[in-house]
Design an enzyme around this catalytic site. Structure first.
Site, PDB file in Angstrom:
ATOM      1  N   GLU A  98       0.841  -1.203   0.000  1.00  0.00           N
ATOM      2  CA  GLU A  98       0.000   0.000   0.000  1.00  0.00           C
ATOM      3  C   GLU A  98       0.872   1.247   0.000  1.00  0.00           C
ATOM      4  OE1 GLU A  98      -2.421   1.688  -0.526  1.00  0.00           O
ATOM      5  OE2 GLU A  98      -4.250   1.171   0.546  1.00  0.00           O
ATOM      6  N   ASP A  99       0.291   2.337  -0.455  1.00  0.00           N
ATOM      7  CA  ASP A  99       1.030   3.596  -0.432  1.00  0.00           C
ATOM      8  C   ASP A  99       0.999   4.224   0.965  1.00  0.00           C
ATOM      9  OD1 ASP A  99      -1.700   4.130  -0.569  1.00  0.00           O
ATOM     10  OD2 ASP A  99      -1.551   5.602  -2.181  1.00  0.00           O
ATOM     11  N   ASP A 102      -3.961   5.384   6.590  1.00  0.00           N
ATOM     12  CA  ASP A 102      -4.466   6.605   7.199  1.00  0.00           C
ATOM     13  C   ASP A 102      -5.460   6.193   8.285  1.00  0.00           C
ATOM     14  OD1 ASP A 102      -4.980   9.370   7.396  1.00  0.00           O
ATOM     15  OD2 ASP A 102      -6.474   9.335   5.823  1.00  0.00           O
ATOM     16  N   PHE A 151      -1.699  16.198   4.528  1.00  0.00           N
ATOM     17  CA  PHE A 151      -2.025  15.560   3.261  1.00  0.00           C
ATOM     18  C   PHE A 151      -0.818  15.618   2.335  1.00  0.00           C
ATOM     19  CE2 PHE A 151      -3.963  14.780  -0.832  1.00  0.00           C
ATOM     20  CZ  PHE A 151      -4.783  13.709  -0.521  1.00  0.00           C
ATOM     21  N   ARG A 164       0.977  12.448  -8.938  1.00  0.00           N
ATOM     22  CA  ARG A 164       1.549  11.115  -8.709  1.00  0.00           C
ATOM     23  C   ARG A 164       2.984  11.016  -9.220  1.00  0.00           C
ATOM     24  NH1 ARG A 164      -2.739   7.705  -7.217  1.00  0.00           N
ATOM     25  NH2 ARG A 164      -4.727   8.051  -8.256  1.00  0.00           N
TER      26      ARG A 164
HETATM   27  P1  IMP Z   1      -7.512   4.771   4.787  1.00  0.00           P
HETATM   28  O1  IMP Z   1      -8.586   3.782   4.389  1.00  0.00           O
HETATM   29  O2  IMP Z   1      -8.094   5.966   5.488  1.00  0.00           O
HETATM   30  O3  IMP Z   1      -6.382   4.143   5.555  1.00  0.00           O
HETATM   31  O4  IMP Z   1      -6.984   5.398   3.452  1.00  0.00           O
HETATM   32  C1  IMP Z   1      -6.048   4.829   2.677  1.00  0.00           C
HETATM   33  C2  IMP Z   1      -6.046   5.470   1.303  1.00  0.00           C
HETATM   34  O5  IMP Z   1      -6.387   6.865   1.354  1.00  0.00           O
HETATM   35  C3  IMP Z   1      -4.664   5.426   0.731  1.00  0.00           C
HETATM   36  O6  IMP Z   1      -4.434   4.238   0.021  1.00  0.00           O
HETATM   37  C4  IMP Z   1      -4.637   6.658  -0.163  1.00  0.00           C
HETATM   38  O7  IMP Z   1      -5.119   6.341  -1.435  1.00  0.00           O
HETATM   39  C5  IMP Z   1      -5.570   7.630   0.506  1.00  0.00           C
HETATM   40  N1  IMP Z   1      -4.843   8.640   1.313  1.00  0.00           N
HETATM   41  C6  IMP Z   1      -4.819   8.758   2.661  1.00  0.00           C
HETATM   42  N2  IMP Z   1      -4.048   9.789   3.057  1.00  0.00           N
HETATM   43  C7  IMP Z   1      -3.554  10.333   1.931  1.00  0.00           C
HETATM   44  C8  IMP Z   1      -2.640  11.439   1.673  1.00  0.00           C
HETATM   45  O8  IMP Z   1      -2.125  12.141   2.564  1.00  0.00           O
HETATM   46  N3  IMP Z   1      -2.385  11.682   0.359  1.00  0.00           N
HETATM   47  C9  IMP Z   1      -2.905  10.955  -0.664  1.00  0.00           C
HETATM   48  N4  IMP Z   1      -3.734   9.927  -0.471  1.00  0.00           N
HETATM   49  C10 IMP Z   1      -4.056   9.610   0.812  1.00  0.00           C
HETATM   50 MG    MG Z   2      -4.387   3.953  -2.054  1.00  0.00          MG
END
Ligand code: IMP
Ligand code: MG
Length: 179
Positions: A98-99, A102, A151, A164
């Site tokens: 995963e990238d 959050d 962010f 990206r």
């Molecule tokens: P989560 O389900 O809240 O953990 O969100 C995960 C996804 O939200 C990641 O795979 C990203 O695609 C997106 N995301 C969360 N924070 C950021 C950020 O700071 N920049 C860009 N994408 C984010």
């Molecule tokens: Mg993602």
């Protein structure tokens, strides 16, 4: 494009060094076992491309896509599968790539979904971790960098599908995403 960046959080050199370390660690941990990398589209593609070349053992890759934030910077907690794996993971040692983690909703959901398919093992590798934002408890086995609650874009991460291609991780100027 770079004019939209407030500051660089993780430089290209720091990313390269850490991804090499992760690749070496994963290669050692999975030595003698089949490894199946499951990358979550689209944010992890740049990380995956570098990570897989830093992994010295045989492995396969596949992709999944989940619903994204769209033009918002907040997770909804609702995760939708837009693209599923092409192959069975039964009996495989799966490593989700995963990238960023959050809220953790996306990975918690994916983890449950993939565990139900009976892999031999299931671990998670996330380039970035925003710990203070965690709402779903999910174990992350490999983390590139822990970052503050800001962010970020670049190195695969987007805002509204853009940025990206930045070679570093940067903080976007707030006026670029405030609506
Ligand atoms: P989560 O389900 O809240 O953990 O969100 C995960 C996804 O939200 C990641 O795979 C990203 O695609 C997106 N995301 C969360 N924070 C950021 C950020 O700071 N920049 C860009 N994408 C984010
Ligand atoms: Mg993602």
């Amino acid at each position: 494009m770079e004019a939209d960046i407030l500051r660089i959080l993780i430089s290209r050199e720091a990313l390269q060094a850490r991804v090499s370390e992760l690749g070496a660690q994963i290669s050692a941990d999975y030595a003698g076992r089949d490894l199946f990398l499951v990358a979550v589209l689209k944010g992890s593609v740049v990380f995956l491309a570098d990570l897989m070349r830093a992994i010295s053992i045989l492995h396969r890759i596949d992709f999944m896509a989940t619903s994204s934030y769209g033009a918002s910077t907040q997770s909804t907690g609702v995760v939708q599968i837009l693209k599923d794996l092409e192959e069975s993971i039964e009996g495989q040692n799966v490593l989700i790539v995963e990238d960023i983690i959050d809220s953790g909703h996306t990975l918690a959901y994916l983890r449950r979904l993939l565990l139900a398919r009976n892999p031999a093992s299931l671990c998670i590798c996330s380039l970035l971790d925003k710990k203070e934002r965690r709402e779903s408890d999910v174990p992350v086995d490999y983390i590139g960098f822990s970052i503050p609650n800001e962010f970020v874009v670049g190195y695969g991460l987007d805002f509204n599908e853009m940025y990206r291609n930045l070679p570093f991780i940067g903080v976007l100027k707030p006026e670029k995403y405030r609506v």
